[in-house]
Design an enzyme around this catalytic site. Structure first.
Site, PDB file in Angstrom:
ATOM      1  N   LYS A  15       0.668  -1.430  -0.139  1.00 58.09           N
ATOM      2  CA  LYS A  15       0.037  -0.544  -0.266  1.00 58.09           C
ATOM      3  C   LYS A  15       0.832   1.371  -0.167  1.00 58.09           C
ATOM      4  O   LYS A  15       0.569   2.259  -0.432  1.00 58.09           O
ATOM      5  CB  LYS A  15      -0.792   0.244   1.403  1.00 58.09           C
ATOM      6  CG  LYS A  15      -2.209  -1.206   1.689  1.00 58.09           C
ATOM      7  CD  LYS A  15      -2.938  -0.580   2.566  1.00 58.09           C
ATOM      8  CE  LYS A  15      -2.129  -0.616   3.856  1.00 58.09           C
ATOM      9  NZ  LYS A  15      -1.231  -1.841   3.908  1.00 58.09           N
ATOM     10  N   ARG A  90      -8.989   1.823  10.180  1.00 59.11           N
ATOM     11  CA  ARG A  90      -8.428   0.509  10.047  1.00 59.11           C
ATOM     12  C   ARG A  90      -9.739  -0.121  11.692  1.00 59.11           C
ATOM     13  O   ARG A  90      -9.400  -1.497  11.531  1.00 59.11           O
ATOM     14  CB  ARG A  90      -7.088   0.493  11.161  1.00 59.11           C
ATOM     15  CG  ARG A  90      -6.034   0.462  10.062  1.00 59.11           C
ATOM     16  CD  ARG A  90      -4.373   0.273  10.940  1.00 59.11           C
ATOM     17  NE  ARG A  90      -4.057  -0.630  10.668  1.00 59.11           N
ATOM     18  CZ  ARG A  90      -2.468   0.332  10.181  1.00 59.11           C
ATOM     19  NH1 ARG A  90      -2.674   0.898   9.726  1.00 59.11           N
ATOM     20  NH2 ARG A  90      -0.882  -0.887  10.121  1.00 59.11           N
ATOM     21  N   ARG A 126      11.737  -7.533   4.585  1.00 57.31           N
ATOM     22  CA  ARG A 126      11.146  -5.585   4.316  1.00 57.31           C
ATOM     23  C   ARG A 126      12.744  -4.797   5.306  1.00 57.31           C
ATOM     24  O   ARG A 126      12.934  -4.903   6.424  1.00 57.31           O
ATOM     25  CB  ARG A 126      10.128  -5.070   4.459  1.00 57.31           C
ATOM     26  CG  ARG A 126       9.863  -3.877   4.600  1.00 57.31           C
ATOM     27  CD  ARG A 126       8.749  -3.537   4.134  1.00 57.31           C
ATOM     28  NE  ARG A 126       7.854  -3.715   5.606  1.00 57.31           N
ATOM     29  CZ  ARG A 126       7.175  -3.224   5.080  1.00 57.31           C
ATOM     30  NH1 ARG A 126       6.108  -2.536   4.259  1.00 57.31           N
ATOM     31  NH2 ARG A 126       6.300  -2.716   6.581  1.00 57.31           N
ATOM     32  N   ARG A 158      12.026  -2.346  10.480  1.00 58.88           N
ATOM     33  CA  ARG A 158      10.781  -1.447  11.349  1.00 58.88           C
ATOM     34  C   ARG A 158      10.687  -2.776  12.101  1.00 58.88           C
ATOM     35  O   ARG A 158      10.756  -3.515  12.342  1.00 58.88           O
ATOM     36  CB  ARG A 158      10.140  -1.796  10.724  1.00 58.88           C
ATOM     37  CG  ARG A 158       9.432  -0.573   9.745  1.00 58.88           C
ATOM     38  CD  ARG A 158       8.480  -0.505   9.251  1.00 58.88           C
ATOM     39  NE  ARG A 158       6.945  -0.358  10.402  1.00 58.88           N
ATOM     40  CZ  ARG A 158       6.387  -0.270   9.580  1.00 58.88           C
ATOM     41  NH1 ARG A 158       5.571   0.336   7.807  1.00 58.88           N
ATOM     42  NH2 ARG A 158       5.280  -0.805  10.243  1.00 58.88           N
ATOM     43  N   ARG A 169       0.731  -8.798  13.891  1.00 58.13           N
ATOM     44  CA  ARG A 169       0.045  -7.233  12.991  1.00 58.13           C
ATOM     45  C   ARG A 169      -1.541  -8.152  12.306  1.00 58.13           C
ATOM     46  O   ARG A 169      -2.402  -7.720  11.550  1.00 58.13           O
ATOM     47  CB  ARG A 169       1.010  -6.881  12.233  1.00 58.13           C
ATOM     48  CG  ARG A 169       1.585  -6.003  12.965  1.00 58.13           C
ATOM     49  CD  ARG A 169       2.581  -5.338  12.297  1.00 58.13           C
ATOM     50  NE  ARG A 169       2.463  -4.756  11.306  1.00 58.13           N
ATOM     51  CZ  ARG A 169       3.649  -4.606  10.204  1.00 58.13           C
ATOM     52  NH1 ARG A 169       5.148  -4.890  10.723  1.00 58.13           N
ATOM     53  NH2 ARG A 169       3.313  -3.017   9.368  1.00 58.13           N
TER      54      ARG A 169
HETATM   55  P1  AMP Z   1       2.274   0.659   9.555  1.00 57.74           P
HETATM   56  O1  AMP Z   1       2.553   1.726   8.536  1.00 57.74           O
HETATM   57  O2  AMP Z   1       0.247   0.991   8.205  1.00 57.74           O
HETATM   58  O3  AMP Z   1       1.640  -0.382   9.094  1.00 57.74           O
HETATM   59  O4  AMP Z   1       1.565   1.190  10.545  1.00 57.74           O
HETATM   60  C1  AMP Z   1       1.542   0.691  11.690  1.00 57.74           C
HETATM   61  C2  AMP Z   1       1.665   1.209  13.151  1.00 57.74           C
HETATM   62  O5  AMP Z   1       0.619   1.962  13.762  1.00 57.74           O
HETATM   63  C3  AMP Z   1      -0.094  -0.160  13.477  1.00 57.74           C
HETATM   64  O6  AMP Z   1       0.582  -1.637  13.997  1.00 57.74           O
HETATM   65  C4  AMP Z   1      -0.090   0.935  14.768  1.00 57.74           C
HETATM   66  O7  AMP Z   1       0.375   0.228  15.589  1.00 57.74           O
HETATM   67  C5  AMP Z   1      -0.259   2.193  13.890  1.00 57.74           C
HETATM   68  N1  AMP Z   1      -1.227   2.793  13.262  1.00 57.74           N
HETATM   69  C6  AMP Z   1      -1.580   2.826  11.962  1.00 57.74           C
HETATM   70  N2  AMP Z   1      -2.452   3.371  11.225  1.00 57.74           N
HETATM   71  C7  AMP Z   1      -3.040   2.964  12.377  1.00 57.74           C
HETATM   72  C8  AMP Z   1      -4.855   3.142  12.391  1.00 57.74           C
HETATM   73  N3  AMP Z   1      -5.090   3.831  11.220  1.00 57.74           N
HETATM   74  N4  AMP Z   1      -5.274   2.965  13.178  1.00 57.74           N
HETATM   75  C9  AMP Z   1      -4.919   3.033  14.933  1.00 57.74           C
HETATM   76  N5  AMP Z   1      -2.966   2.460  14.676  1.00 57.74           N
HETATM   77  C10 AMP Z   1      -3.002   2.925  13.180  1.00 57.74           C
END
Ligand code: AMP
Length: 219
Positions: A15, A90, A126, A158, A169
């Site tokens: 994404k 989300r 990654r 990460r 996740r």
């Molecule tokens: P991502 O980079 O989108 O995978 O986000 C990394 C982490 O940030 C996730 O595992 C959540 O802990 C937090 N996070 C990001 N976006 C959201 C969201 N829309 N709602 C809740 N937590 C979020």
């Protein structure tokens, strides 16, 4: 008419990469809530301190916190002509709030789908740049001396891309975010995209979907 796009899909579906390319193509901002939170953690802000442990274990940050961040970001001048959201919404509460924020305007929802085992493989190998946050090309991720192609920074894993956290996740995704497919599915502006293909083909499929939906929206 504004081009408001949501990229839906599990972690590792691509994404972020696709959102940035799409944003470049249409001259609108790519907005990643994960990037915004990681920046806050790195900068050691109050927000960063509050969310670090939650992110490290792969859980979701509270709706109220994330909704305020997105509300502020979408209110900025550069988002007036549209945006590509990556990582938001989300949860159902976030999706309903987003609909209210854009005042019922058309929202293009692209769900990028990739099988779980492929996601685990992609995420646990990654690497991202510690300097600018760019995702490294998978071909160079494993290389010893690999550096960021954009800024020359060091490539790191990460903290939530370790295999055990990745599996958590994905479980969180199935429970909290997958149901959004049902929330959006009935809309004519919802499209499923097969993400288990080379990134270039996925991008073409996404652009096709956007162009078709944009045309339909004008008719
Ligand atoms: P991502 O980079 O989108 O995978 O986000 C990394 C982490 O940030 C996730 O595992 C959540 O802990 C937090 N996070 C990001 N976006 C959201 C969201 N829309 N709602 C809740 N937590 C979020």
């Amino acid at each position: 008419m504004a081009l408001d796009i949501v990229m839906l899909g599990p972690p590792g579906a691509g994404k972020g990469t696709q959102a940035r390319r799409l944003a470049d193509r249409y001259g609108i901002p790519a907005i990643s809530t994960g990037d915004m939170l990681r920046e806050a953690v790195q900068a050691g802000t109050e927000l960063g301190k509050r969310v670090k442990a939650i992110m490290d274990r792969g859980d979701l940050v509270g709706d109220d916190v994330i909704i305020e961040i997105v509300r502020e970001r979408l209110g900025r001048e550069d988002a007036a002509r549209g945006f590509v959201l990556d990582g938001f919404p989300r949860t159902r509460a976030q999706a309903e709030t987003l609909d209210a924020m854009i005042d019922g305007g058309p929202l293009l929802v692209l769900e990028v789908d990739v099988p779980d085992e492929e996601l685990v493989r992609r995420l646990s190998s990654r690497r991202i740049c510690a300097g600018c946050g760019a995702i490294a090309d998978p071909a160079v991720s494993g290389g010893e001396a690999a550096a960021c192609a954009r800024c020359g920074g060091t490539l790191v894993q990460r903290s939530d891309d370790r295999e055990d956290v990745v599996r958590d996740r994905l479980r969180v995704y199935e429970r909290a975010t997958r149901p959004l497919r049902d929330y959006y599915r009935a809309r004519p502006s919802f499209r499923r995209i097969d993400g288990a293909r080379p990134a270039e083909q996925v991008f073409q499929a996404i652009v096709d979907a956007v162009e078709r939906m944009a045309v339909a929206g004008r008719e």
